[in-house]
Design a protein around this motif. Structure first.
Motif, PDB file in Angstrom:
ATOM      1  N   VAL A  50      14.959  -4.266  12.518  1.00  0.00           N
ATOM      2  CA  VAL A  50      13.812  -5.002  11.985  1.00  0.00           C
ATOM      3  C   VAL A  50      12.853  -5.397  13.095  1.00  0.00           C
ATOM      4  O   VAL A  50      11.628  -5.201  12.999  1.00  0.00           O
ATOM      5  CB  VAL A  50      14.290  -6.246  11.213  1.00  0.00           C
ATOM      6  N   LEU A  51      13.392  -5.952  14.180  1.00  0.00           N
ATOM      7  CA  LEU A  51      12.542  -6.474  15.242  1.00  0.00           C
ATOM      8  C   LEU A  51      11.840  -5.369  16.017  1.00  0.00           C
ATOM      9  O   LEU A  51      10.644  -5.462  16.306  1.00  0.00           O
ATOM     10  CB  LEU A  51      13.366  -7.346  16.193  1.00  0.00           C
ATOM     11  N   VAL A  52      12.564  -4.317  16.368  1.00  0.00           N
ATOM     12  CA  VAL A  52      11.968  -3.233  17.165  1.00  0.00           C
ATOM     13  C   VAL A  52      11.240  -2.239  16.279  1.00  0.00           C
ATOM     14  O   VAL A  52      10.161  -1.746  16.623  1.00  0.00           O
ATOM     15  CB  VAL A  52      13.047  -2.524  18.008  1.00  0.00           C
ATOM     16  N   GLY A  53      11.799  -1.945  15.110  1.00  0.00           N
ATOM     17  CA  GLY A  53      11.140  -1.005  14.194  1.00  0.00           C
ATOM     18  C   GLY A  53       9.908  -1.584  13.544  1.00  0.00           C
ATOM     19  O   GLY A  53       9.030  -0.836  13.096  1.00  0.00           O
ATOM     20  N   VAL A  89      15.887 -10.801  20.258  1.00  0.00           N
ATOM     21  CA  VAL A  89      14.557 -11.310  20.594  1.00  0.00           C
ATOM     22  C   VAL A  89      14.162 -10.895  22.005  1.00  0.00           C
ATOM     23  O   VAL A  89      13.025 -10.472  22.261  1.00  0.00           O
ATOM     24  CB  VAL A  89      14.519 -12.846  20.444  1.00  0.00           C
ATOM     25  N   GLY A  90      15.102 -10.987  22.937  1.00  0.00           N
ATOM     26  CA  GLY A  90      14.805 -10.583  24.304  1.00  0.00           C
ATOM     27  C   GLY A  90      14.510  -9.104  24.420  1.00  0.00           C
ATOM     28  O   GLY A  90      13.559  -8.684  25.105  1.00  0.00           O
ATOM     29  N   VAL A  91      15.296  -8.296  23.730  1.00  0.00           N
ATOM     30  CA  VAL A  91      15.083  -6.849  23.769  1.00  0.00           C
ATOM     31  C   VAL A  91      13.756  -6.485  23.118  1.00  0.00           C
ATOM     32  O   VAL A  91      13.034  -5.607  23.593  1.00  0.00           O
ATOM     33  CB  VAL A  91      16.264  -6.135  23.078  1.00  0.00           C
ATOM     34  N   GLN A  92      13.411  -7.165  22.011  1.00  0.00           N
ATOM     35  CA  GLN A  92      12.146  -6.859  21.342  1.00  0.00           C
ATOM     36  C   GLN A  92      10.957  -7.089  22.264  1.00  0.00           C
ATOM     37  O   GLN A  92      10.016  -6.295  22.303  1.00  0.00           O
ATOM     38  CB  GLN A  92      12.003  -7.722  20.086  1.00  0.00           C
ATOM     39  N   LEU A 152       7.526   0.781  23.104  1.00  0.00           N
ATOM     40  CA  LEU A 152       8.572   1.478  22.363  1.00  0.00           C
ATOM     41  C   LEU A 152       8.823   0.883  20.983  1.00  0.00           C
ATOM     42  O   LEU A 152       9.691   1.377  20.257  1.00  0.00           O
ATOM     43  CB  LEU A 152       9.887   1.446  23.160  1.00  0.00           C
ATOM     44  N   SER A 153       8.088  -0.165  20.613  1.00  0.00           N
ATOM     45  CA  SER A 153       8.291  -0.769  19.302  1.00  0.00           C
ATOM     46  C   SER A 153       7.631   0.073  18.215  1.00  0.00           C
ATOM     47  O   SER A 153       6.715   0.860  18.481  1.00  0.00           O
ATOM     48  CB  SER A 153       7.715  -2.189  19.280  1.00  0.00           C
ATOM     49  N   ASP A 154       8.133  -0.084  16.989  1.00  0.00           N
ATOM     50  CA  ASP A 154       7.604   0.612  15.806  1.00  0.00           C
ATOM     51  C   ASP A 154       7.744   2.123  15.920  1.00  0.00           C
ATOM     52  O   ASP A 154       6.970   2.866  15.305  1.00  0.00           O
ATOM     53  CB  ASP A 154       6.128   0.252  15.571  1.00  0.00           C
ATOM     54  N   GLN A 155       8.728   2.601  16.669  1.00  0.00           N
ATOM     55  CA  GLN A 155       8.949   4.029  16.836  1.00  0.00           C
ATOM     56  C   GLN A 155      10.439   4.334  16.682  1.00  0.00           C
ATOM     57  O   GLN A 155      11.285   3.542  17.127  1.00  0.00           O
ATOM     58  CB  GLN A 155       8.482   4.507  18.215  1.00  0.00           C
ATOM     59  N   ARG A 213       6.415  -4.632  25.224  1.00  0.00           N
ATOM     60  CA  ARG A 213       5.660  -4.443  26.462  1.00  0.00           C
ATOM     61  C   ARG A 213       5.746  -3.000  26.968  1.00  0.00           C
ATOM     62  O   ARG A 213       4.819  -2.501  27.611  1.00  0.00           O
ATOM     63  CB  ARG A 213       6.159  -5.399  27.537  1.00  0.00           C
ATOM     64  N   ALA A 214       6.857  -2.333  26.672  1.00  0.00           N
ATOM     65  CA  ALA A 214       7.033  -0.955  27.125  1.00  0.00           C
ATOM     66  C   ALA A 214       6.424   0.061  26.162  1.00  0.00           C
ATOM     67  O   ALA A 214       6.459   1.265  26.436  1.00  0.00           O
ATOM     68  CB  ALA A 214       8.515  -0.653  27.324  1.00  0.00           C
TER      69      ALA A 214
END
Length: 280
Positions: free
Chosen positions: A206-209, A115-118, A126-129, A123-124
């Motif tokens: 799941v969380l970052v992708g 959760v913290g990393v997500q 980098l999610s969904d990539q 914010r950066a």
């Protein structure tokens, strides 16, 4: 007698590992399997045909998983080797604190870490990539590579590098002919662990992708939870298990070859004859 005991032990270990996979193999080829029958009434390749269909995204997910795992294995092994070299050979003043920070991801509960990393990755941007998922896979993989490489460097004699440099070898030649061969088992073990961590990672993917980056474990869990297609789930399970098993087999063969090569080498003759052959 000793050889027979060794063979029996190896056979029992193989059976212990393969036994849980037997139901997967049966379900993957089962066409009709009605309770209380102990074996399927008929066998078919229908589930494999479904897995190969483009709409199932199995081939694409497998390629994504392989790409992420290989990227994580290479990157985590390089970073882990550099970190371990600095901690073991140069002993910085805050070595204990640095080691604790590097190992922190395995000490924190996985969900809290994810959760913290997500939040940071969102914010950066980098999610969904895939790049963001590959980067987040380094978080749980790096501690293992650091630990393994610390063990590798613990028995590493840096004087071999100094001797080669004194004899006129270039830095790249020392790396190729001295450092990498001596650390090959540790590097191979580190890369294997990092590959397995990335290959089986689910929560952070799941969380970052965000569901955009689909890997084989994600596809396996979604199929097992929502489709009710046990044959297709078994096929996905086999595809998920196969690469780690093959990787362990290849790694074991390489380690045996490495040990045999070093056991056959004569330290006295190699030290006297290695210097002229090292590139300058």
């Amino acid at each position: 007698m000793r050889r027979a005991l060794h063979s029996a032990g190896f056979a029992m270990l193989t059976l212990w590992i393969a036994a849980p996979l037997l139901p997967l193999l049966i379900w993957a080829f089962a066409g009709r399997w009605v309770y209380p029958a102990l074996v399927p009434q008929d066998f078919t390749l229908r589930a494999w045909d479904q897995a190969a269909a483009p709409q199932q995204q199995v081939i694409a997910a497998t390629g994504t998983s392989l790409g992420l795992a290989l990227t994580t294995a290479v990157t985590a092994t390089v970073l882990g080797a550099l970190a371990a070299r600095g901690l073991v050979l140069y002993r910085p003043p805050a070595a204990g604190l640095v080691r604790l920070l590097l190992l922190a991801p395995v000490l924190v509960p996985p969900f809290a870490l994810a959760v913290g990393v997500q939040e940071v990755f969102v914010r950066a941007g980098l999610s969904d990539q895939p790049a963001g998922v590959a980067l987040v896979h380094l978080v749980p993989a790096l501690p293992y590579t650091v630990l393994v490489m610390i063990g590798g460097y613990a028995t590493y004699d840096v004087r071999m590098e100094q001797t080669a440099r004194t004899l006129g070898a270039s830095r790249s030649a020392v790396l190729r002919h001295v450092t990498l061969p001596a650390l090959a088992p540790a590097l191979l073990a580190s890369a294997t662990l990092a590959f397995l961590v990335s290959w089986s990672e689910y929560l952070m993917t799941v969380l970052v992708g965000g569901g955009v980056v689909t890997t084989l474990p994600l596809l396996l869990f979604s199929t097992a939870a929502g489709s009710g297609n046990q044959a297709l789930t078994a096929v996905l399970g086999i595809l998920t298990v196969a690469p780690p098993v093959l990787l362990f087999g290849v790694g074991a063969a390489l380690l045996r070859r490495h040990r045999a090569a070093w056991a056959d080498a004569d330290p006295a003759s190699s030290s006297s004859s290695a210097a002229p052959g090292i590139e300058r």
